[in-house]
Motif scaffolding. Structure first.
Motif, PDB file in Angstrom:
ATOM      1  N   ASP A 122       0.850  -1.192   0.000  1.00 30.30           N
ATOM      2  CA  ASP A 122       0.000   0.000   0.000  1.00 30.30           C
ATOM      3  C   ASP A 122       0.887   1.244   0.000  1.00 30.30           C
ATOM      4  O   ASP A 122       1.704   1.420   0.909  1.00 30.30           O
ATOM      5  CB  ASP A 122      -0.905   0.031   1.238  1.00 30.30           C
ATOM      6  N   VAL A 123       0.723   2.081  -1.011  1.00 27.81           N
ATOM      7  CA  VAL A 123       1.511   3.311  -1.117  1.00 27.81           C
ATOM      8  C   VAL A 123       0.559   4.493  -1.279  1.00 27.81           C
ATOM      9  O   VAL A 123      -0.348   4.458  -2.123  1.00 27.81           O
ATOM     10  CB  VAL A 123       2.483   3.249  -2.313  1.00 27.81           C
ATOM     11  N   ARG A 124       0.768   5.521  -0.454  1.00 30.73           N
ATOM     12  CA  ARG A 124      -0.001   6.762  -0.561  1.00 30.73           C
ATOM     13  C   ARG A 124       0.985   7.923  -0.694  1.00 30.73           C
ATOM     14  O   ARG A 124       1.959   7.987   0.058  1.00 30.73           O
ATOM     15  CB  ARG A 124      -0.888   6.981   0.663  1.00 30.73           C
ATOM     16  N   VAL A 125       0.713   8.821  -1.631  1.00 27.79           N
ATOM     17  CA  VAL A 125       1.630   9.929  -1.880  1.00 27.79           C
ATOM     18  C   VAL A 125       0.845  11.241  -1.924  1.00 27.79           C
ATOM     19  O   VAL A 125      -0.139  11.357  -2.655  1.00 27.79           O
ATOM     20  CB  VAL A 125       2.399   9.740  -3.206  1.00 27.79           C
ATOM     21  N   LEU A 126       1.298  12.207  -1.140  1.00 25.82           N
ATOM     22  CA  LEU A 126       0.763  13.565  -1.161  1.00 25.82           C
ATOM     23  C   LEU A 126       1.718  14.462  -1.943  1.00 25.82           C
ATOM     24  O   LEU A 126       2.907  14.541  -1.622  1.00 25.82           O
ATOM     25  CB  LEU A 126       0.595  14.102   0.258  1.00 25.82           C
ATOM     26  N   LEU A 127       1.192  15.141  -2.970  1.00 27.22           N
ATOM     27  CA  LEU A 127       1.980  16.023  -3.810  1.00 27.22           C
ATOM     28  C   LEU A 127       1.256  17.360  -3.956  1.00 27.22           C
ATOM     29  O   LEU A 127       0.031  17.425  -3.797  1.00 27.22           O
ATOM     30  CB  LEU A 127       2.166  15.408  -5.201  1.00 27.22           C
ATOM     31  N   PRO A 128       1.968  18.428  -4.279  1.00 30.74           N
ATOM     32  CA  PRO A 128       1.288  19.718  -4.478  1.00 30.74           C
ATOM     33  C   PRO A 128       0.330  19.678  -5.669  1.00 30.74           C
ATOM     34  O   PRO A 128       0.593  19.029  -6.675  1.00 30.74           O
ATOM     35  CB  PRO A 128       2.437  20.696  -4.731  1.00 30.74           C
TER      36      PRO A 128
END
Length: 303
Positions: A153-159
């Motif tokens: 499980d991978v979660r990524v927050l980006l602008p």
């Protein structure tokens, strides 16, 4: 080796099912307290499994955690592991570990994370370049048959693409220069995210691994980068800005930008003191709050 009654009834709950992290926490405390001495052979995996009321696979994962921390040596499916000599051990507290540039410190921690049956990685960053590069080695090991997680499980927050970025930004704040820099950053963000997603999702068909990769967009430029690994580690770095020239198209633009791969990464590990445990816990709360409140769905495209 005879397992003592004291160890056989850890916390008075001999048969309570524990995770490999909880087993590792107990054994780590025994090593650091001197209950298990340097050079001493550990109980067999069968004895530890019986003591903690868990499967042998759980014990092996716990021993591997301690081996990565240089507290044990000779961890294998065969003979019992050995408590490492003090001179071989990593510093007892992550705060004592020398910070490393992101591309030096992140890759081995991501690789180690894939030893777990359920890999969980949360990241807050500017473009995901460092994460995409760091995840290359565990993917290679999976394809080589050296790793076999059941779930990733991978979660990524980006602008968000819809905001005026604080950085990268042109020194000359003209509209044309700003648009050029923004388009360059957006192309990098989308390309790296697409590669990361594609490479991970490919594990579904090639190895039958349950994979989830999610991206969400933030309404601000993150001044720091944060990686949360398997619920127990937090790796934190500041984006430090520099002024440099960048070739965009046919011209050179002077801009303020951060070299994220060189940002110094500070490690924190749950269970290694109140400060580190609290930092990991609060980092998870902060990340989840951003994920569940002000962030929005992110499409990795040009629009």
């Amino acid at each position: 080796m005879v397992v003592s009654t004291e160890h056989a009834a850890v916390d008075g709950r001999k048969r309570t099912q524990r995770s490999h992290r909880e087993v590792a926490d107990v054994l780590r405390d025994r090593i650091r307290s001197g209950s298990l001495r340097a050079g001493q052979r550990m109980p067999t995996q069968a004895e530890l499994a019986d003591e903690f009321g868990v499967e042998r696979g759980t014990v092996r994962e716990a021993l591997r955690v301690l081996q990565r921390e240089h507290l044990l040596s000779n961890v294998s499916k065969g003979s019992p592991a050995t408590v490492a000599e003090a001179s071989e051990r990593a510093p007892a507290h992550p705060g004592e570990v020398r910070p490393q540039p992101t591309m030096v410190g992140l890759a081995p921690r991501i690789t180690a994370a894939f030893e777990a049956p359920h890999v969980e990685i949360d990241a807050l960053c500017l473009t995901s370049i460092s994460l995409t590069l760091a995840i290359g080695e565990p993917l290679r090991q999976i394809h080589a048959g050296q790793r076999e997680p059941a779930k990733v499980d991978v979660r990524v927050l980006l602008p968000s693409r819809n905001i005026d970025l604080a950085f990268p930004a042109p020194v000359d704040s003209g509209e044309d220069e700003g648009s050029q820099v923004h388009r360059r950053w957006l192309a990098q963000r989308n390309a790296q995210g697409q590669v990361l997603r594609h490479n991970l999702l490919a594990l579904r068909s090639s190895h039958g691994i349950d994979v989830s990769v999610q991206f969400r967009a933030l309404p601000f430029t993150p001044p720091v980068k944060l990686y949360l690994i398997n619920g127990t580690e937090a790796l934190f770095a500041y984006y430090t800005l520099t002024k440099r020239d960048e070739e965009i198209g046919q011209e050179s633009l002077e801009m303020y930008d951060a070299q994220g791969t060189q940002s110094m990464l500070f490690p924190f590990h749950q269970g290694d003191g109140l400060r580190d445990t609290t930092f990991v816990e609060q980092s998870h709360l902060w990340f989840n709050a951003l994920w569940n409140t002000i962030s929005q769905d992110l499409e990795l495209g040009s629009r």
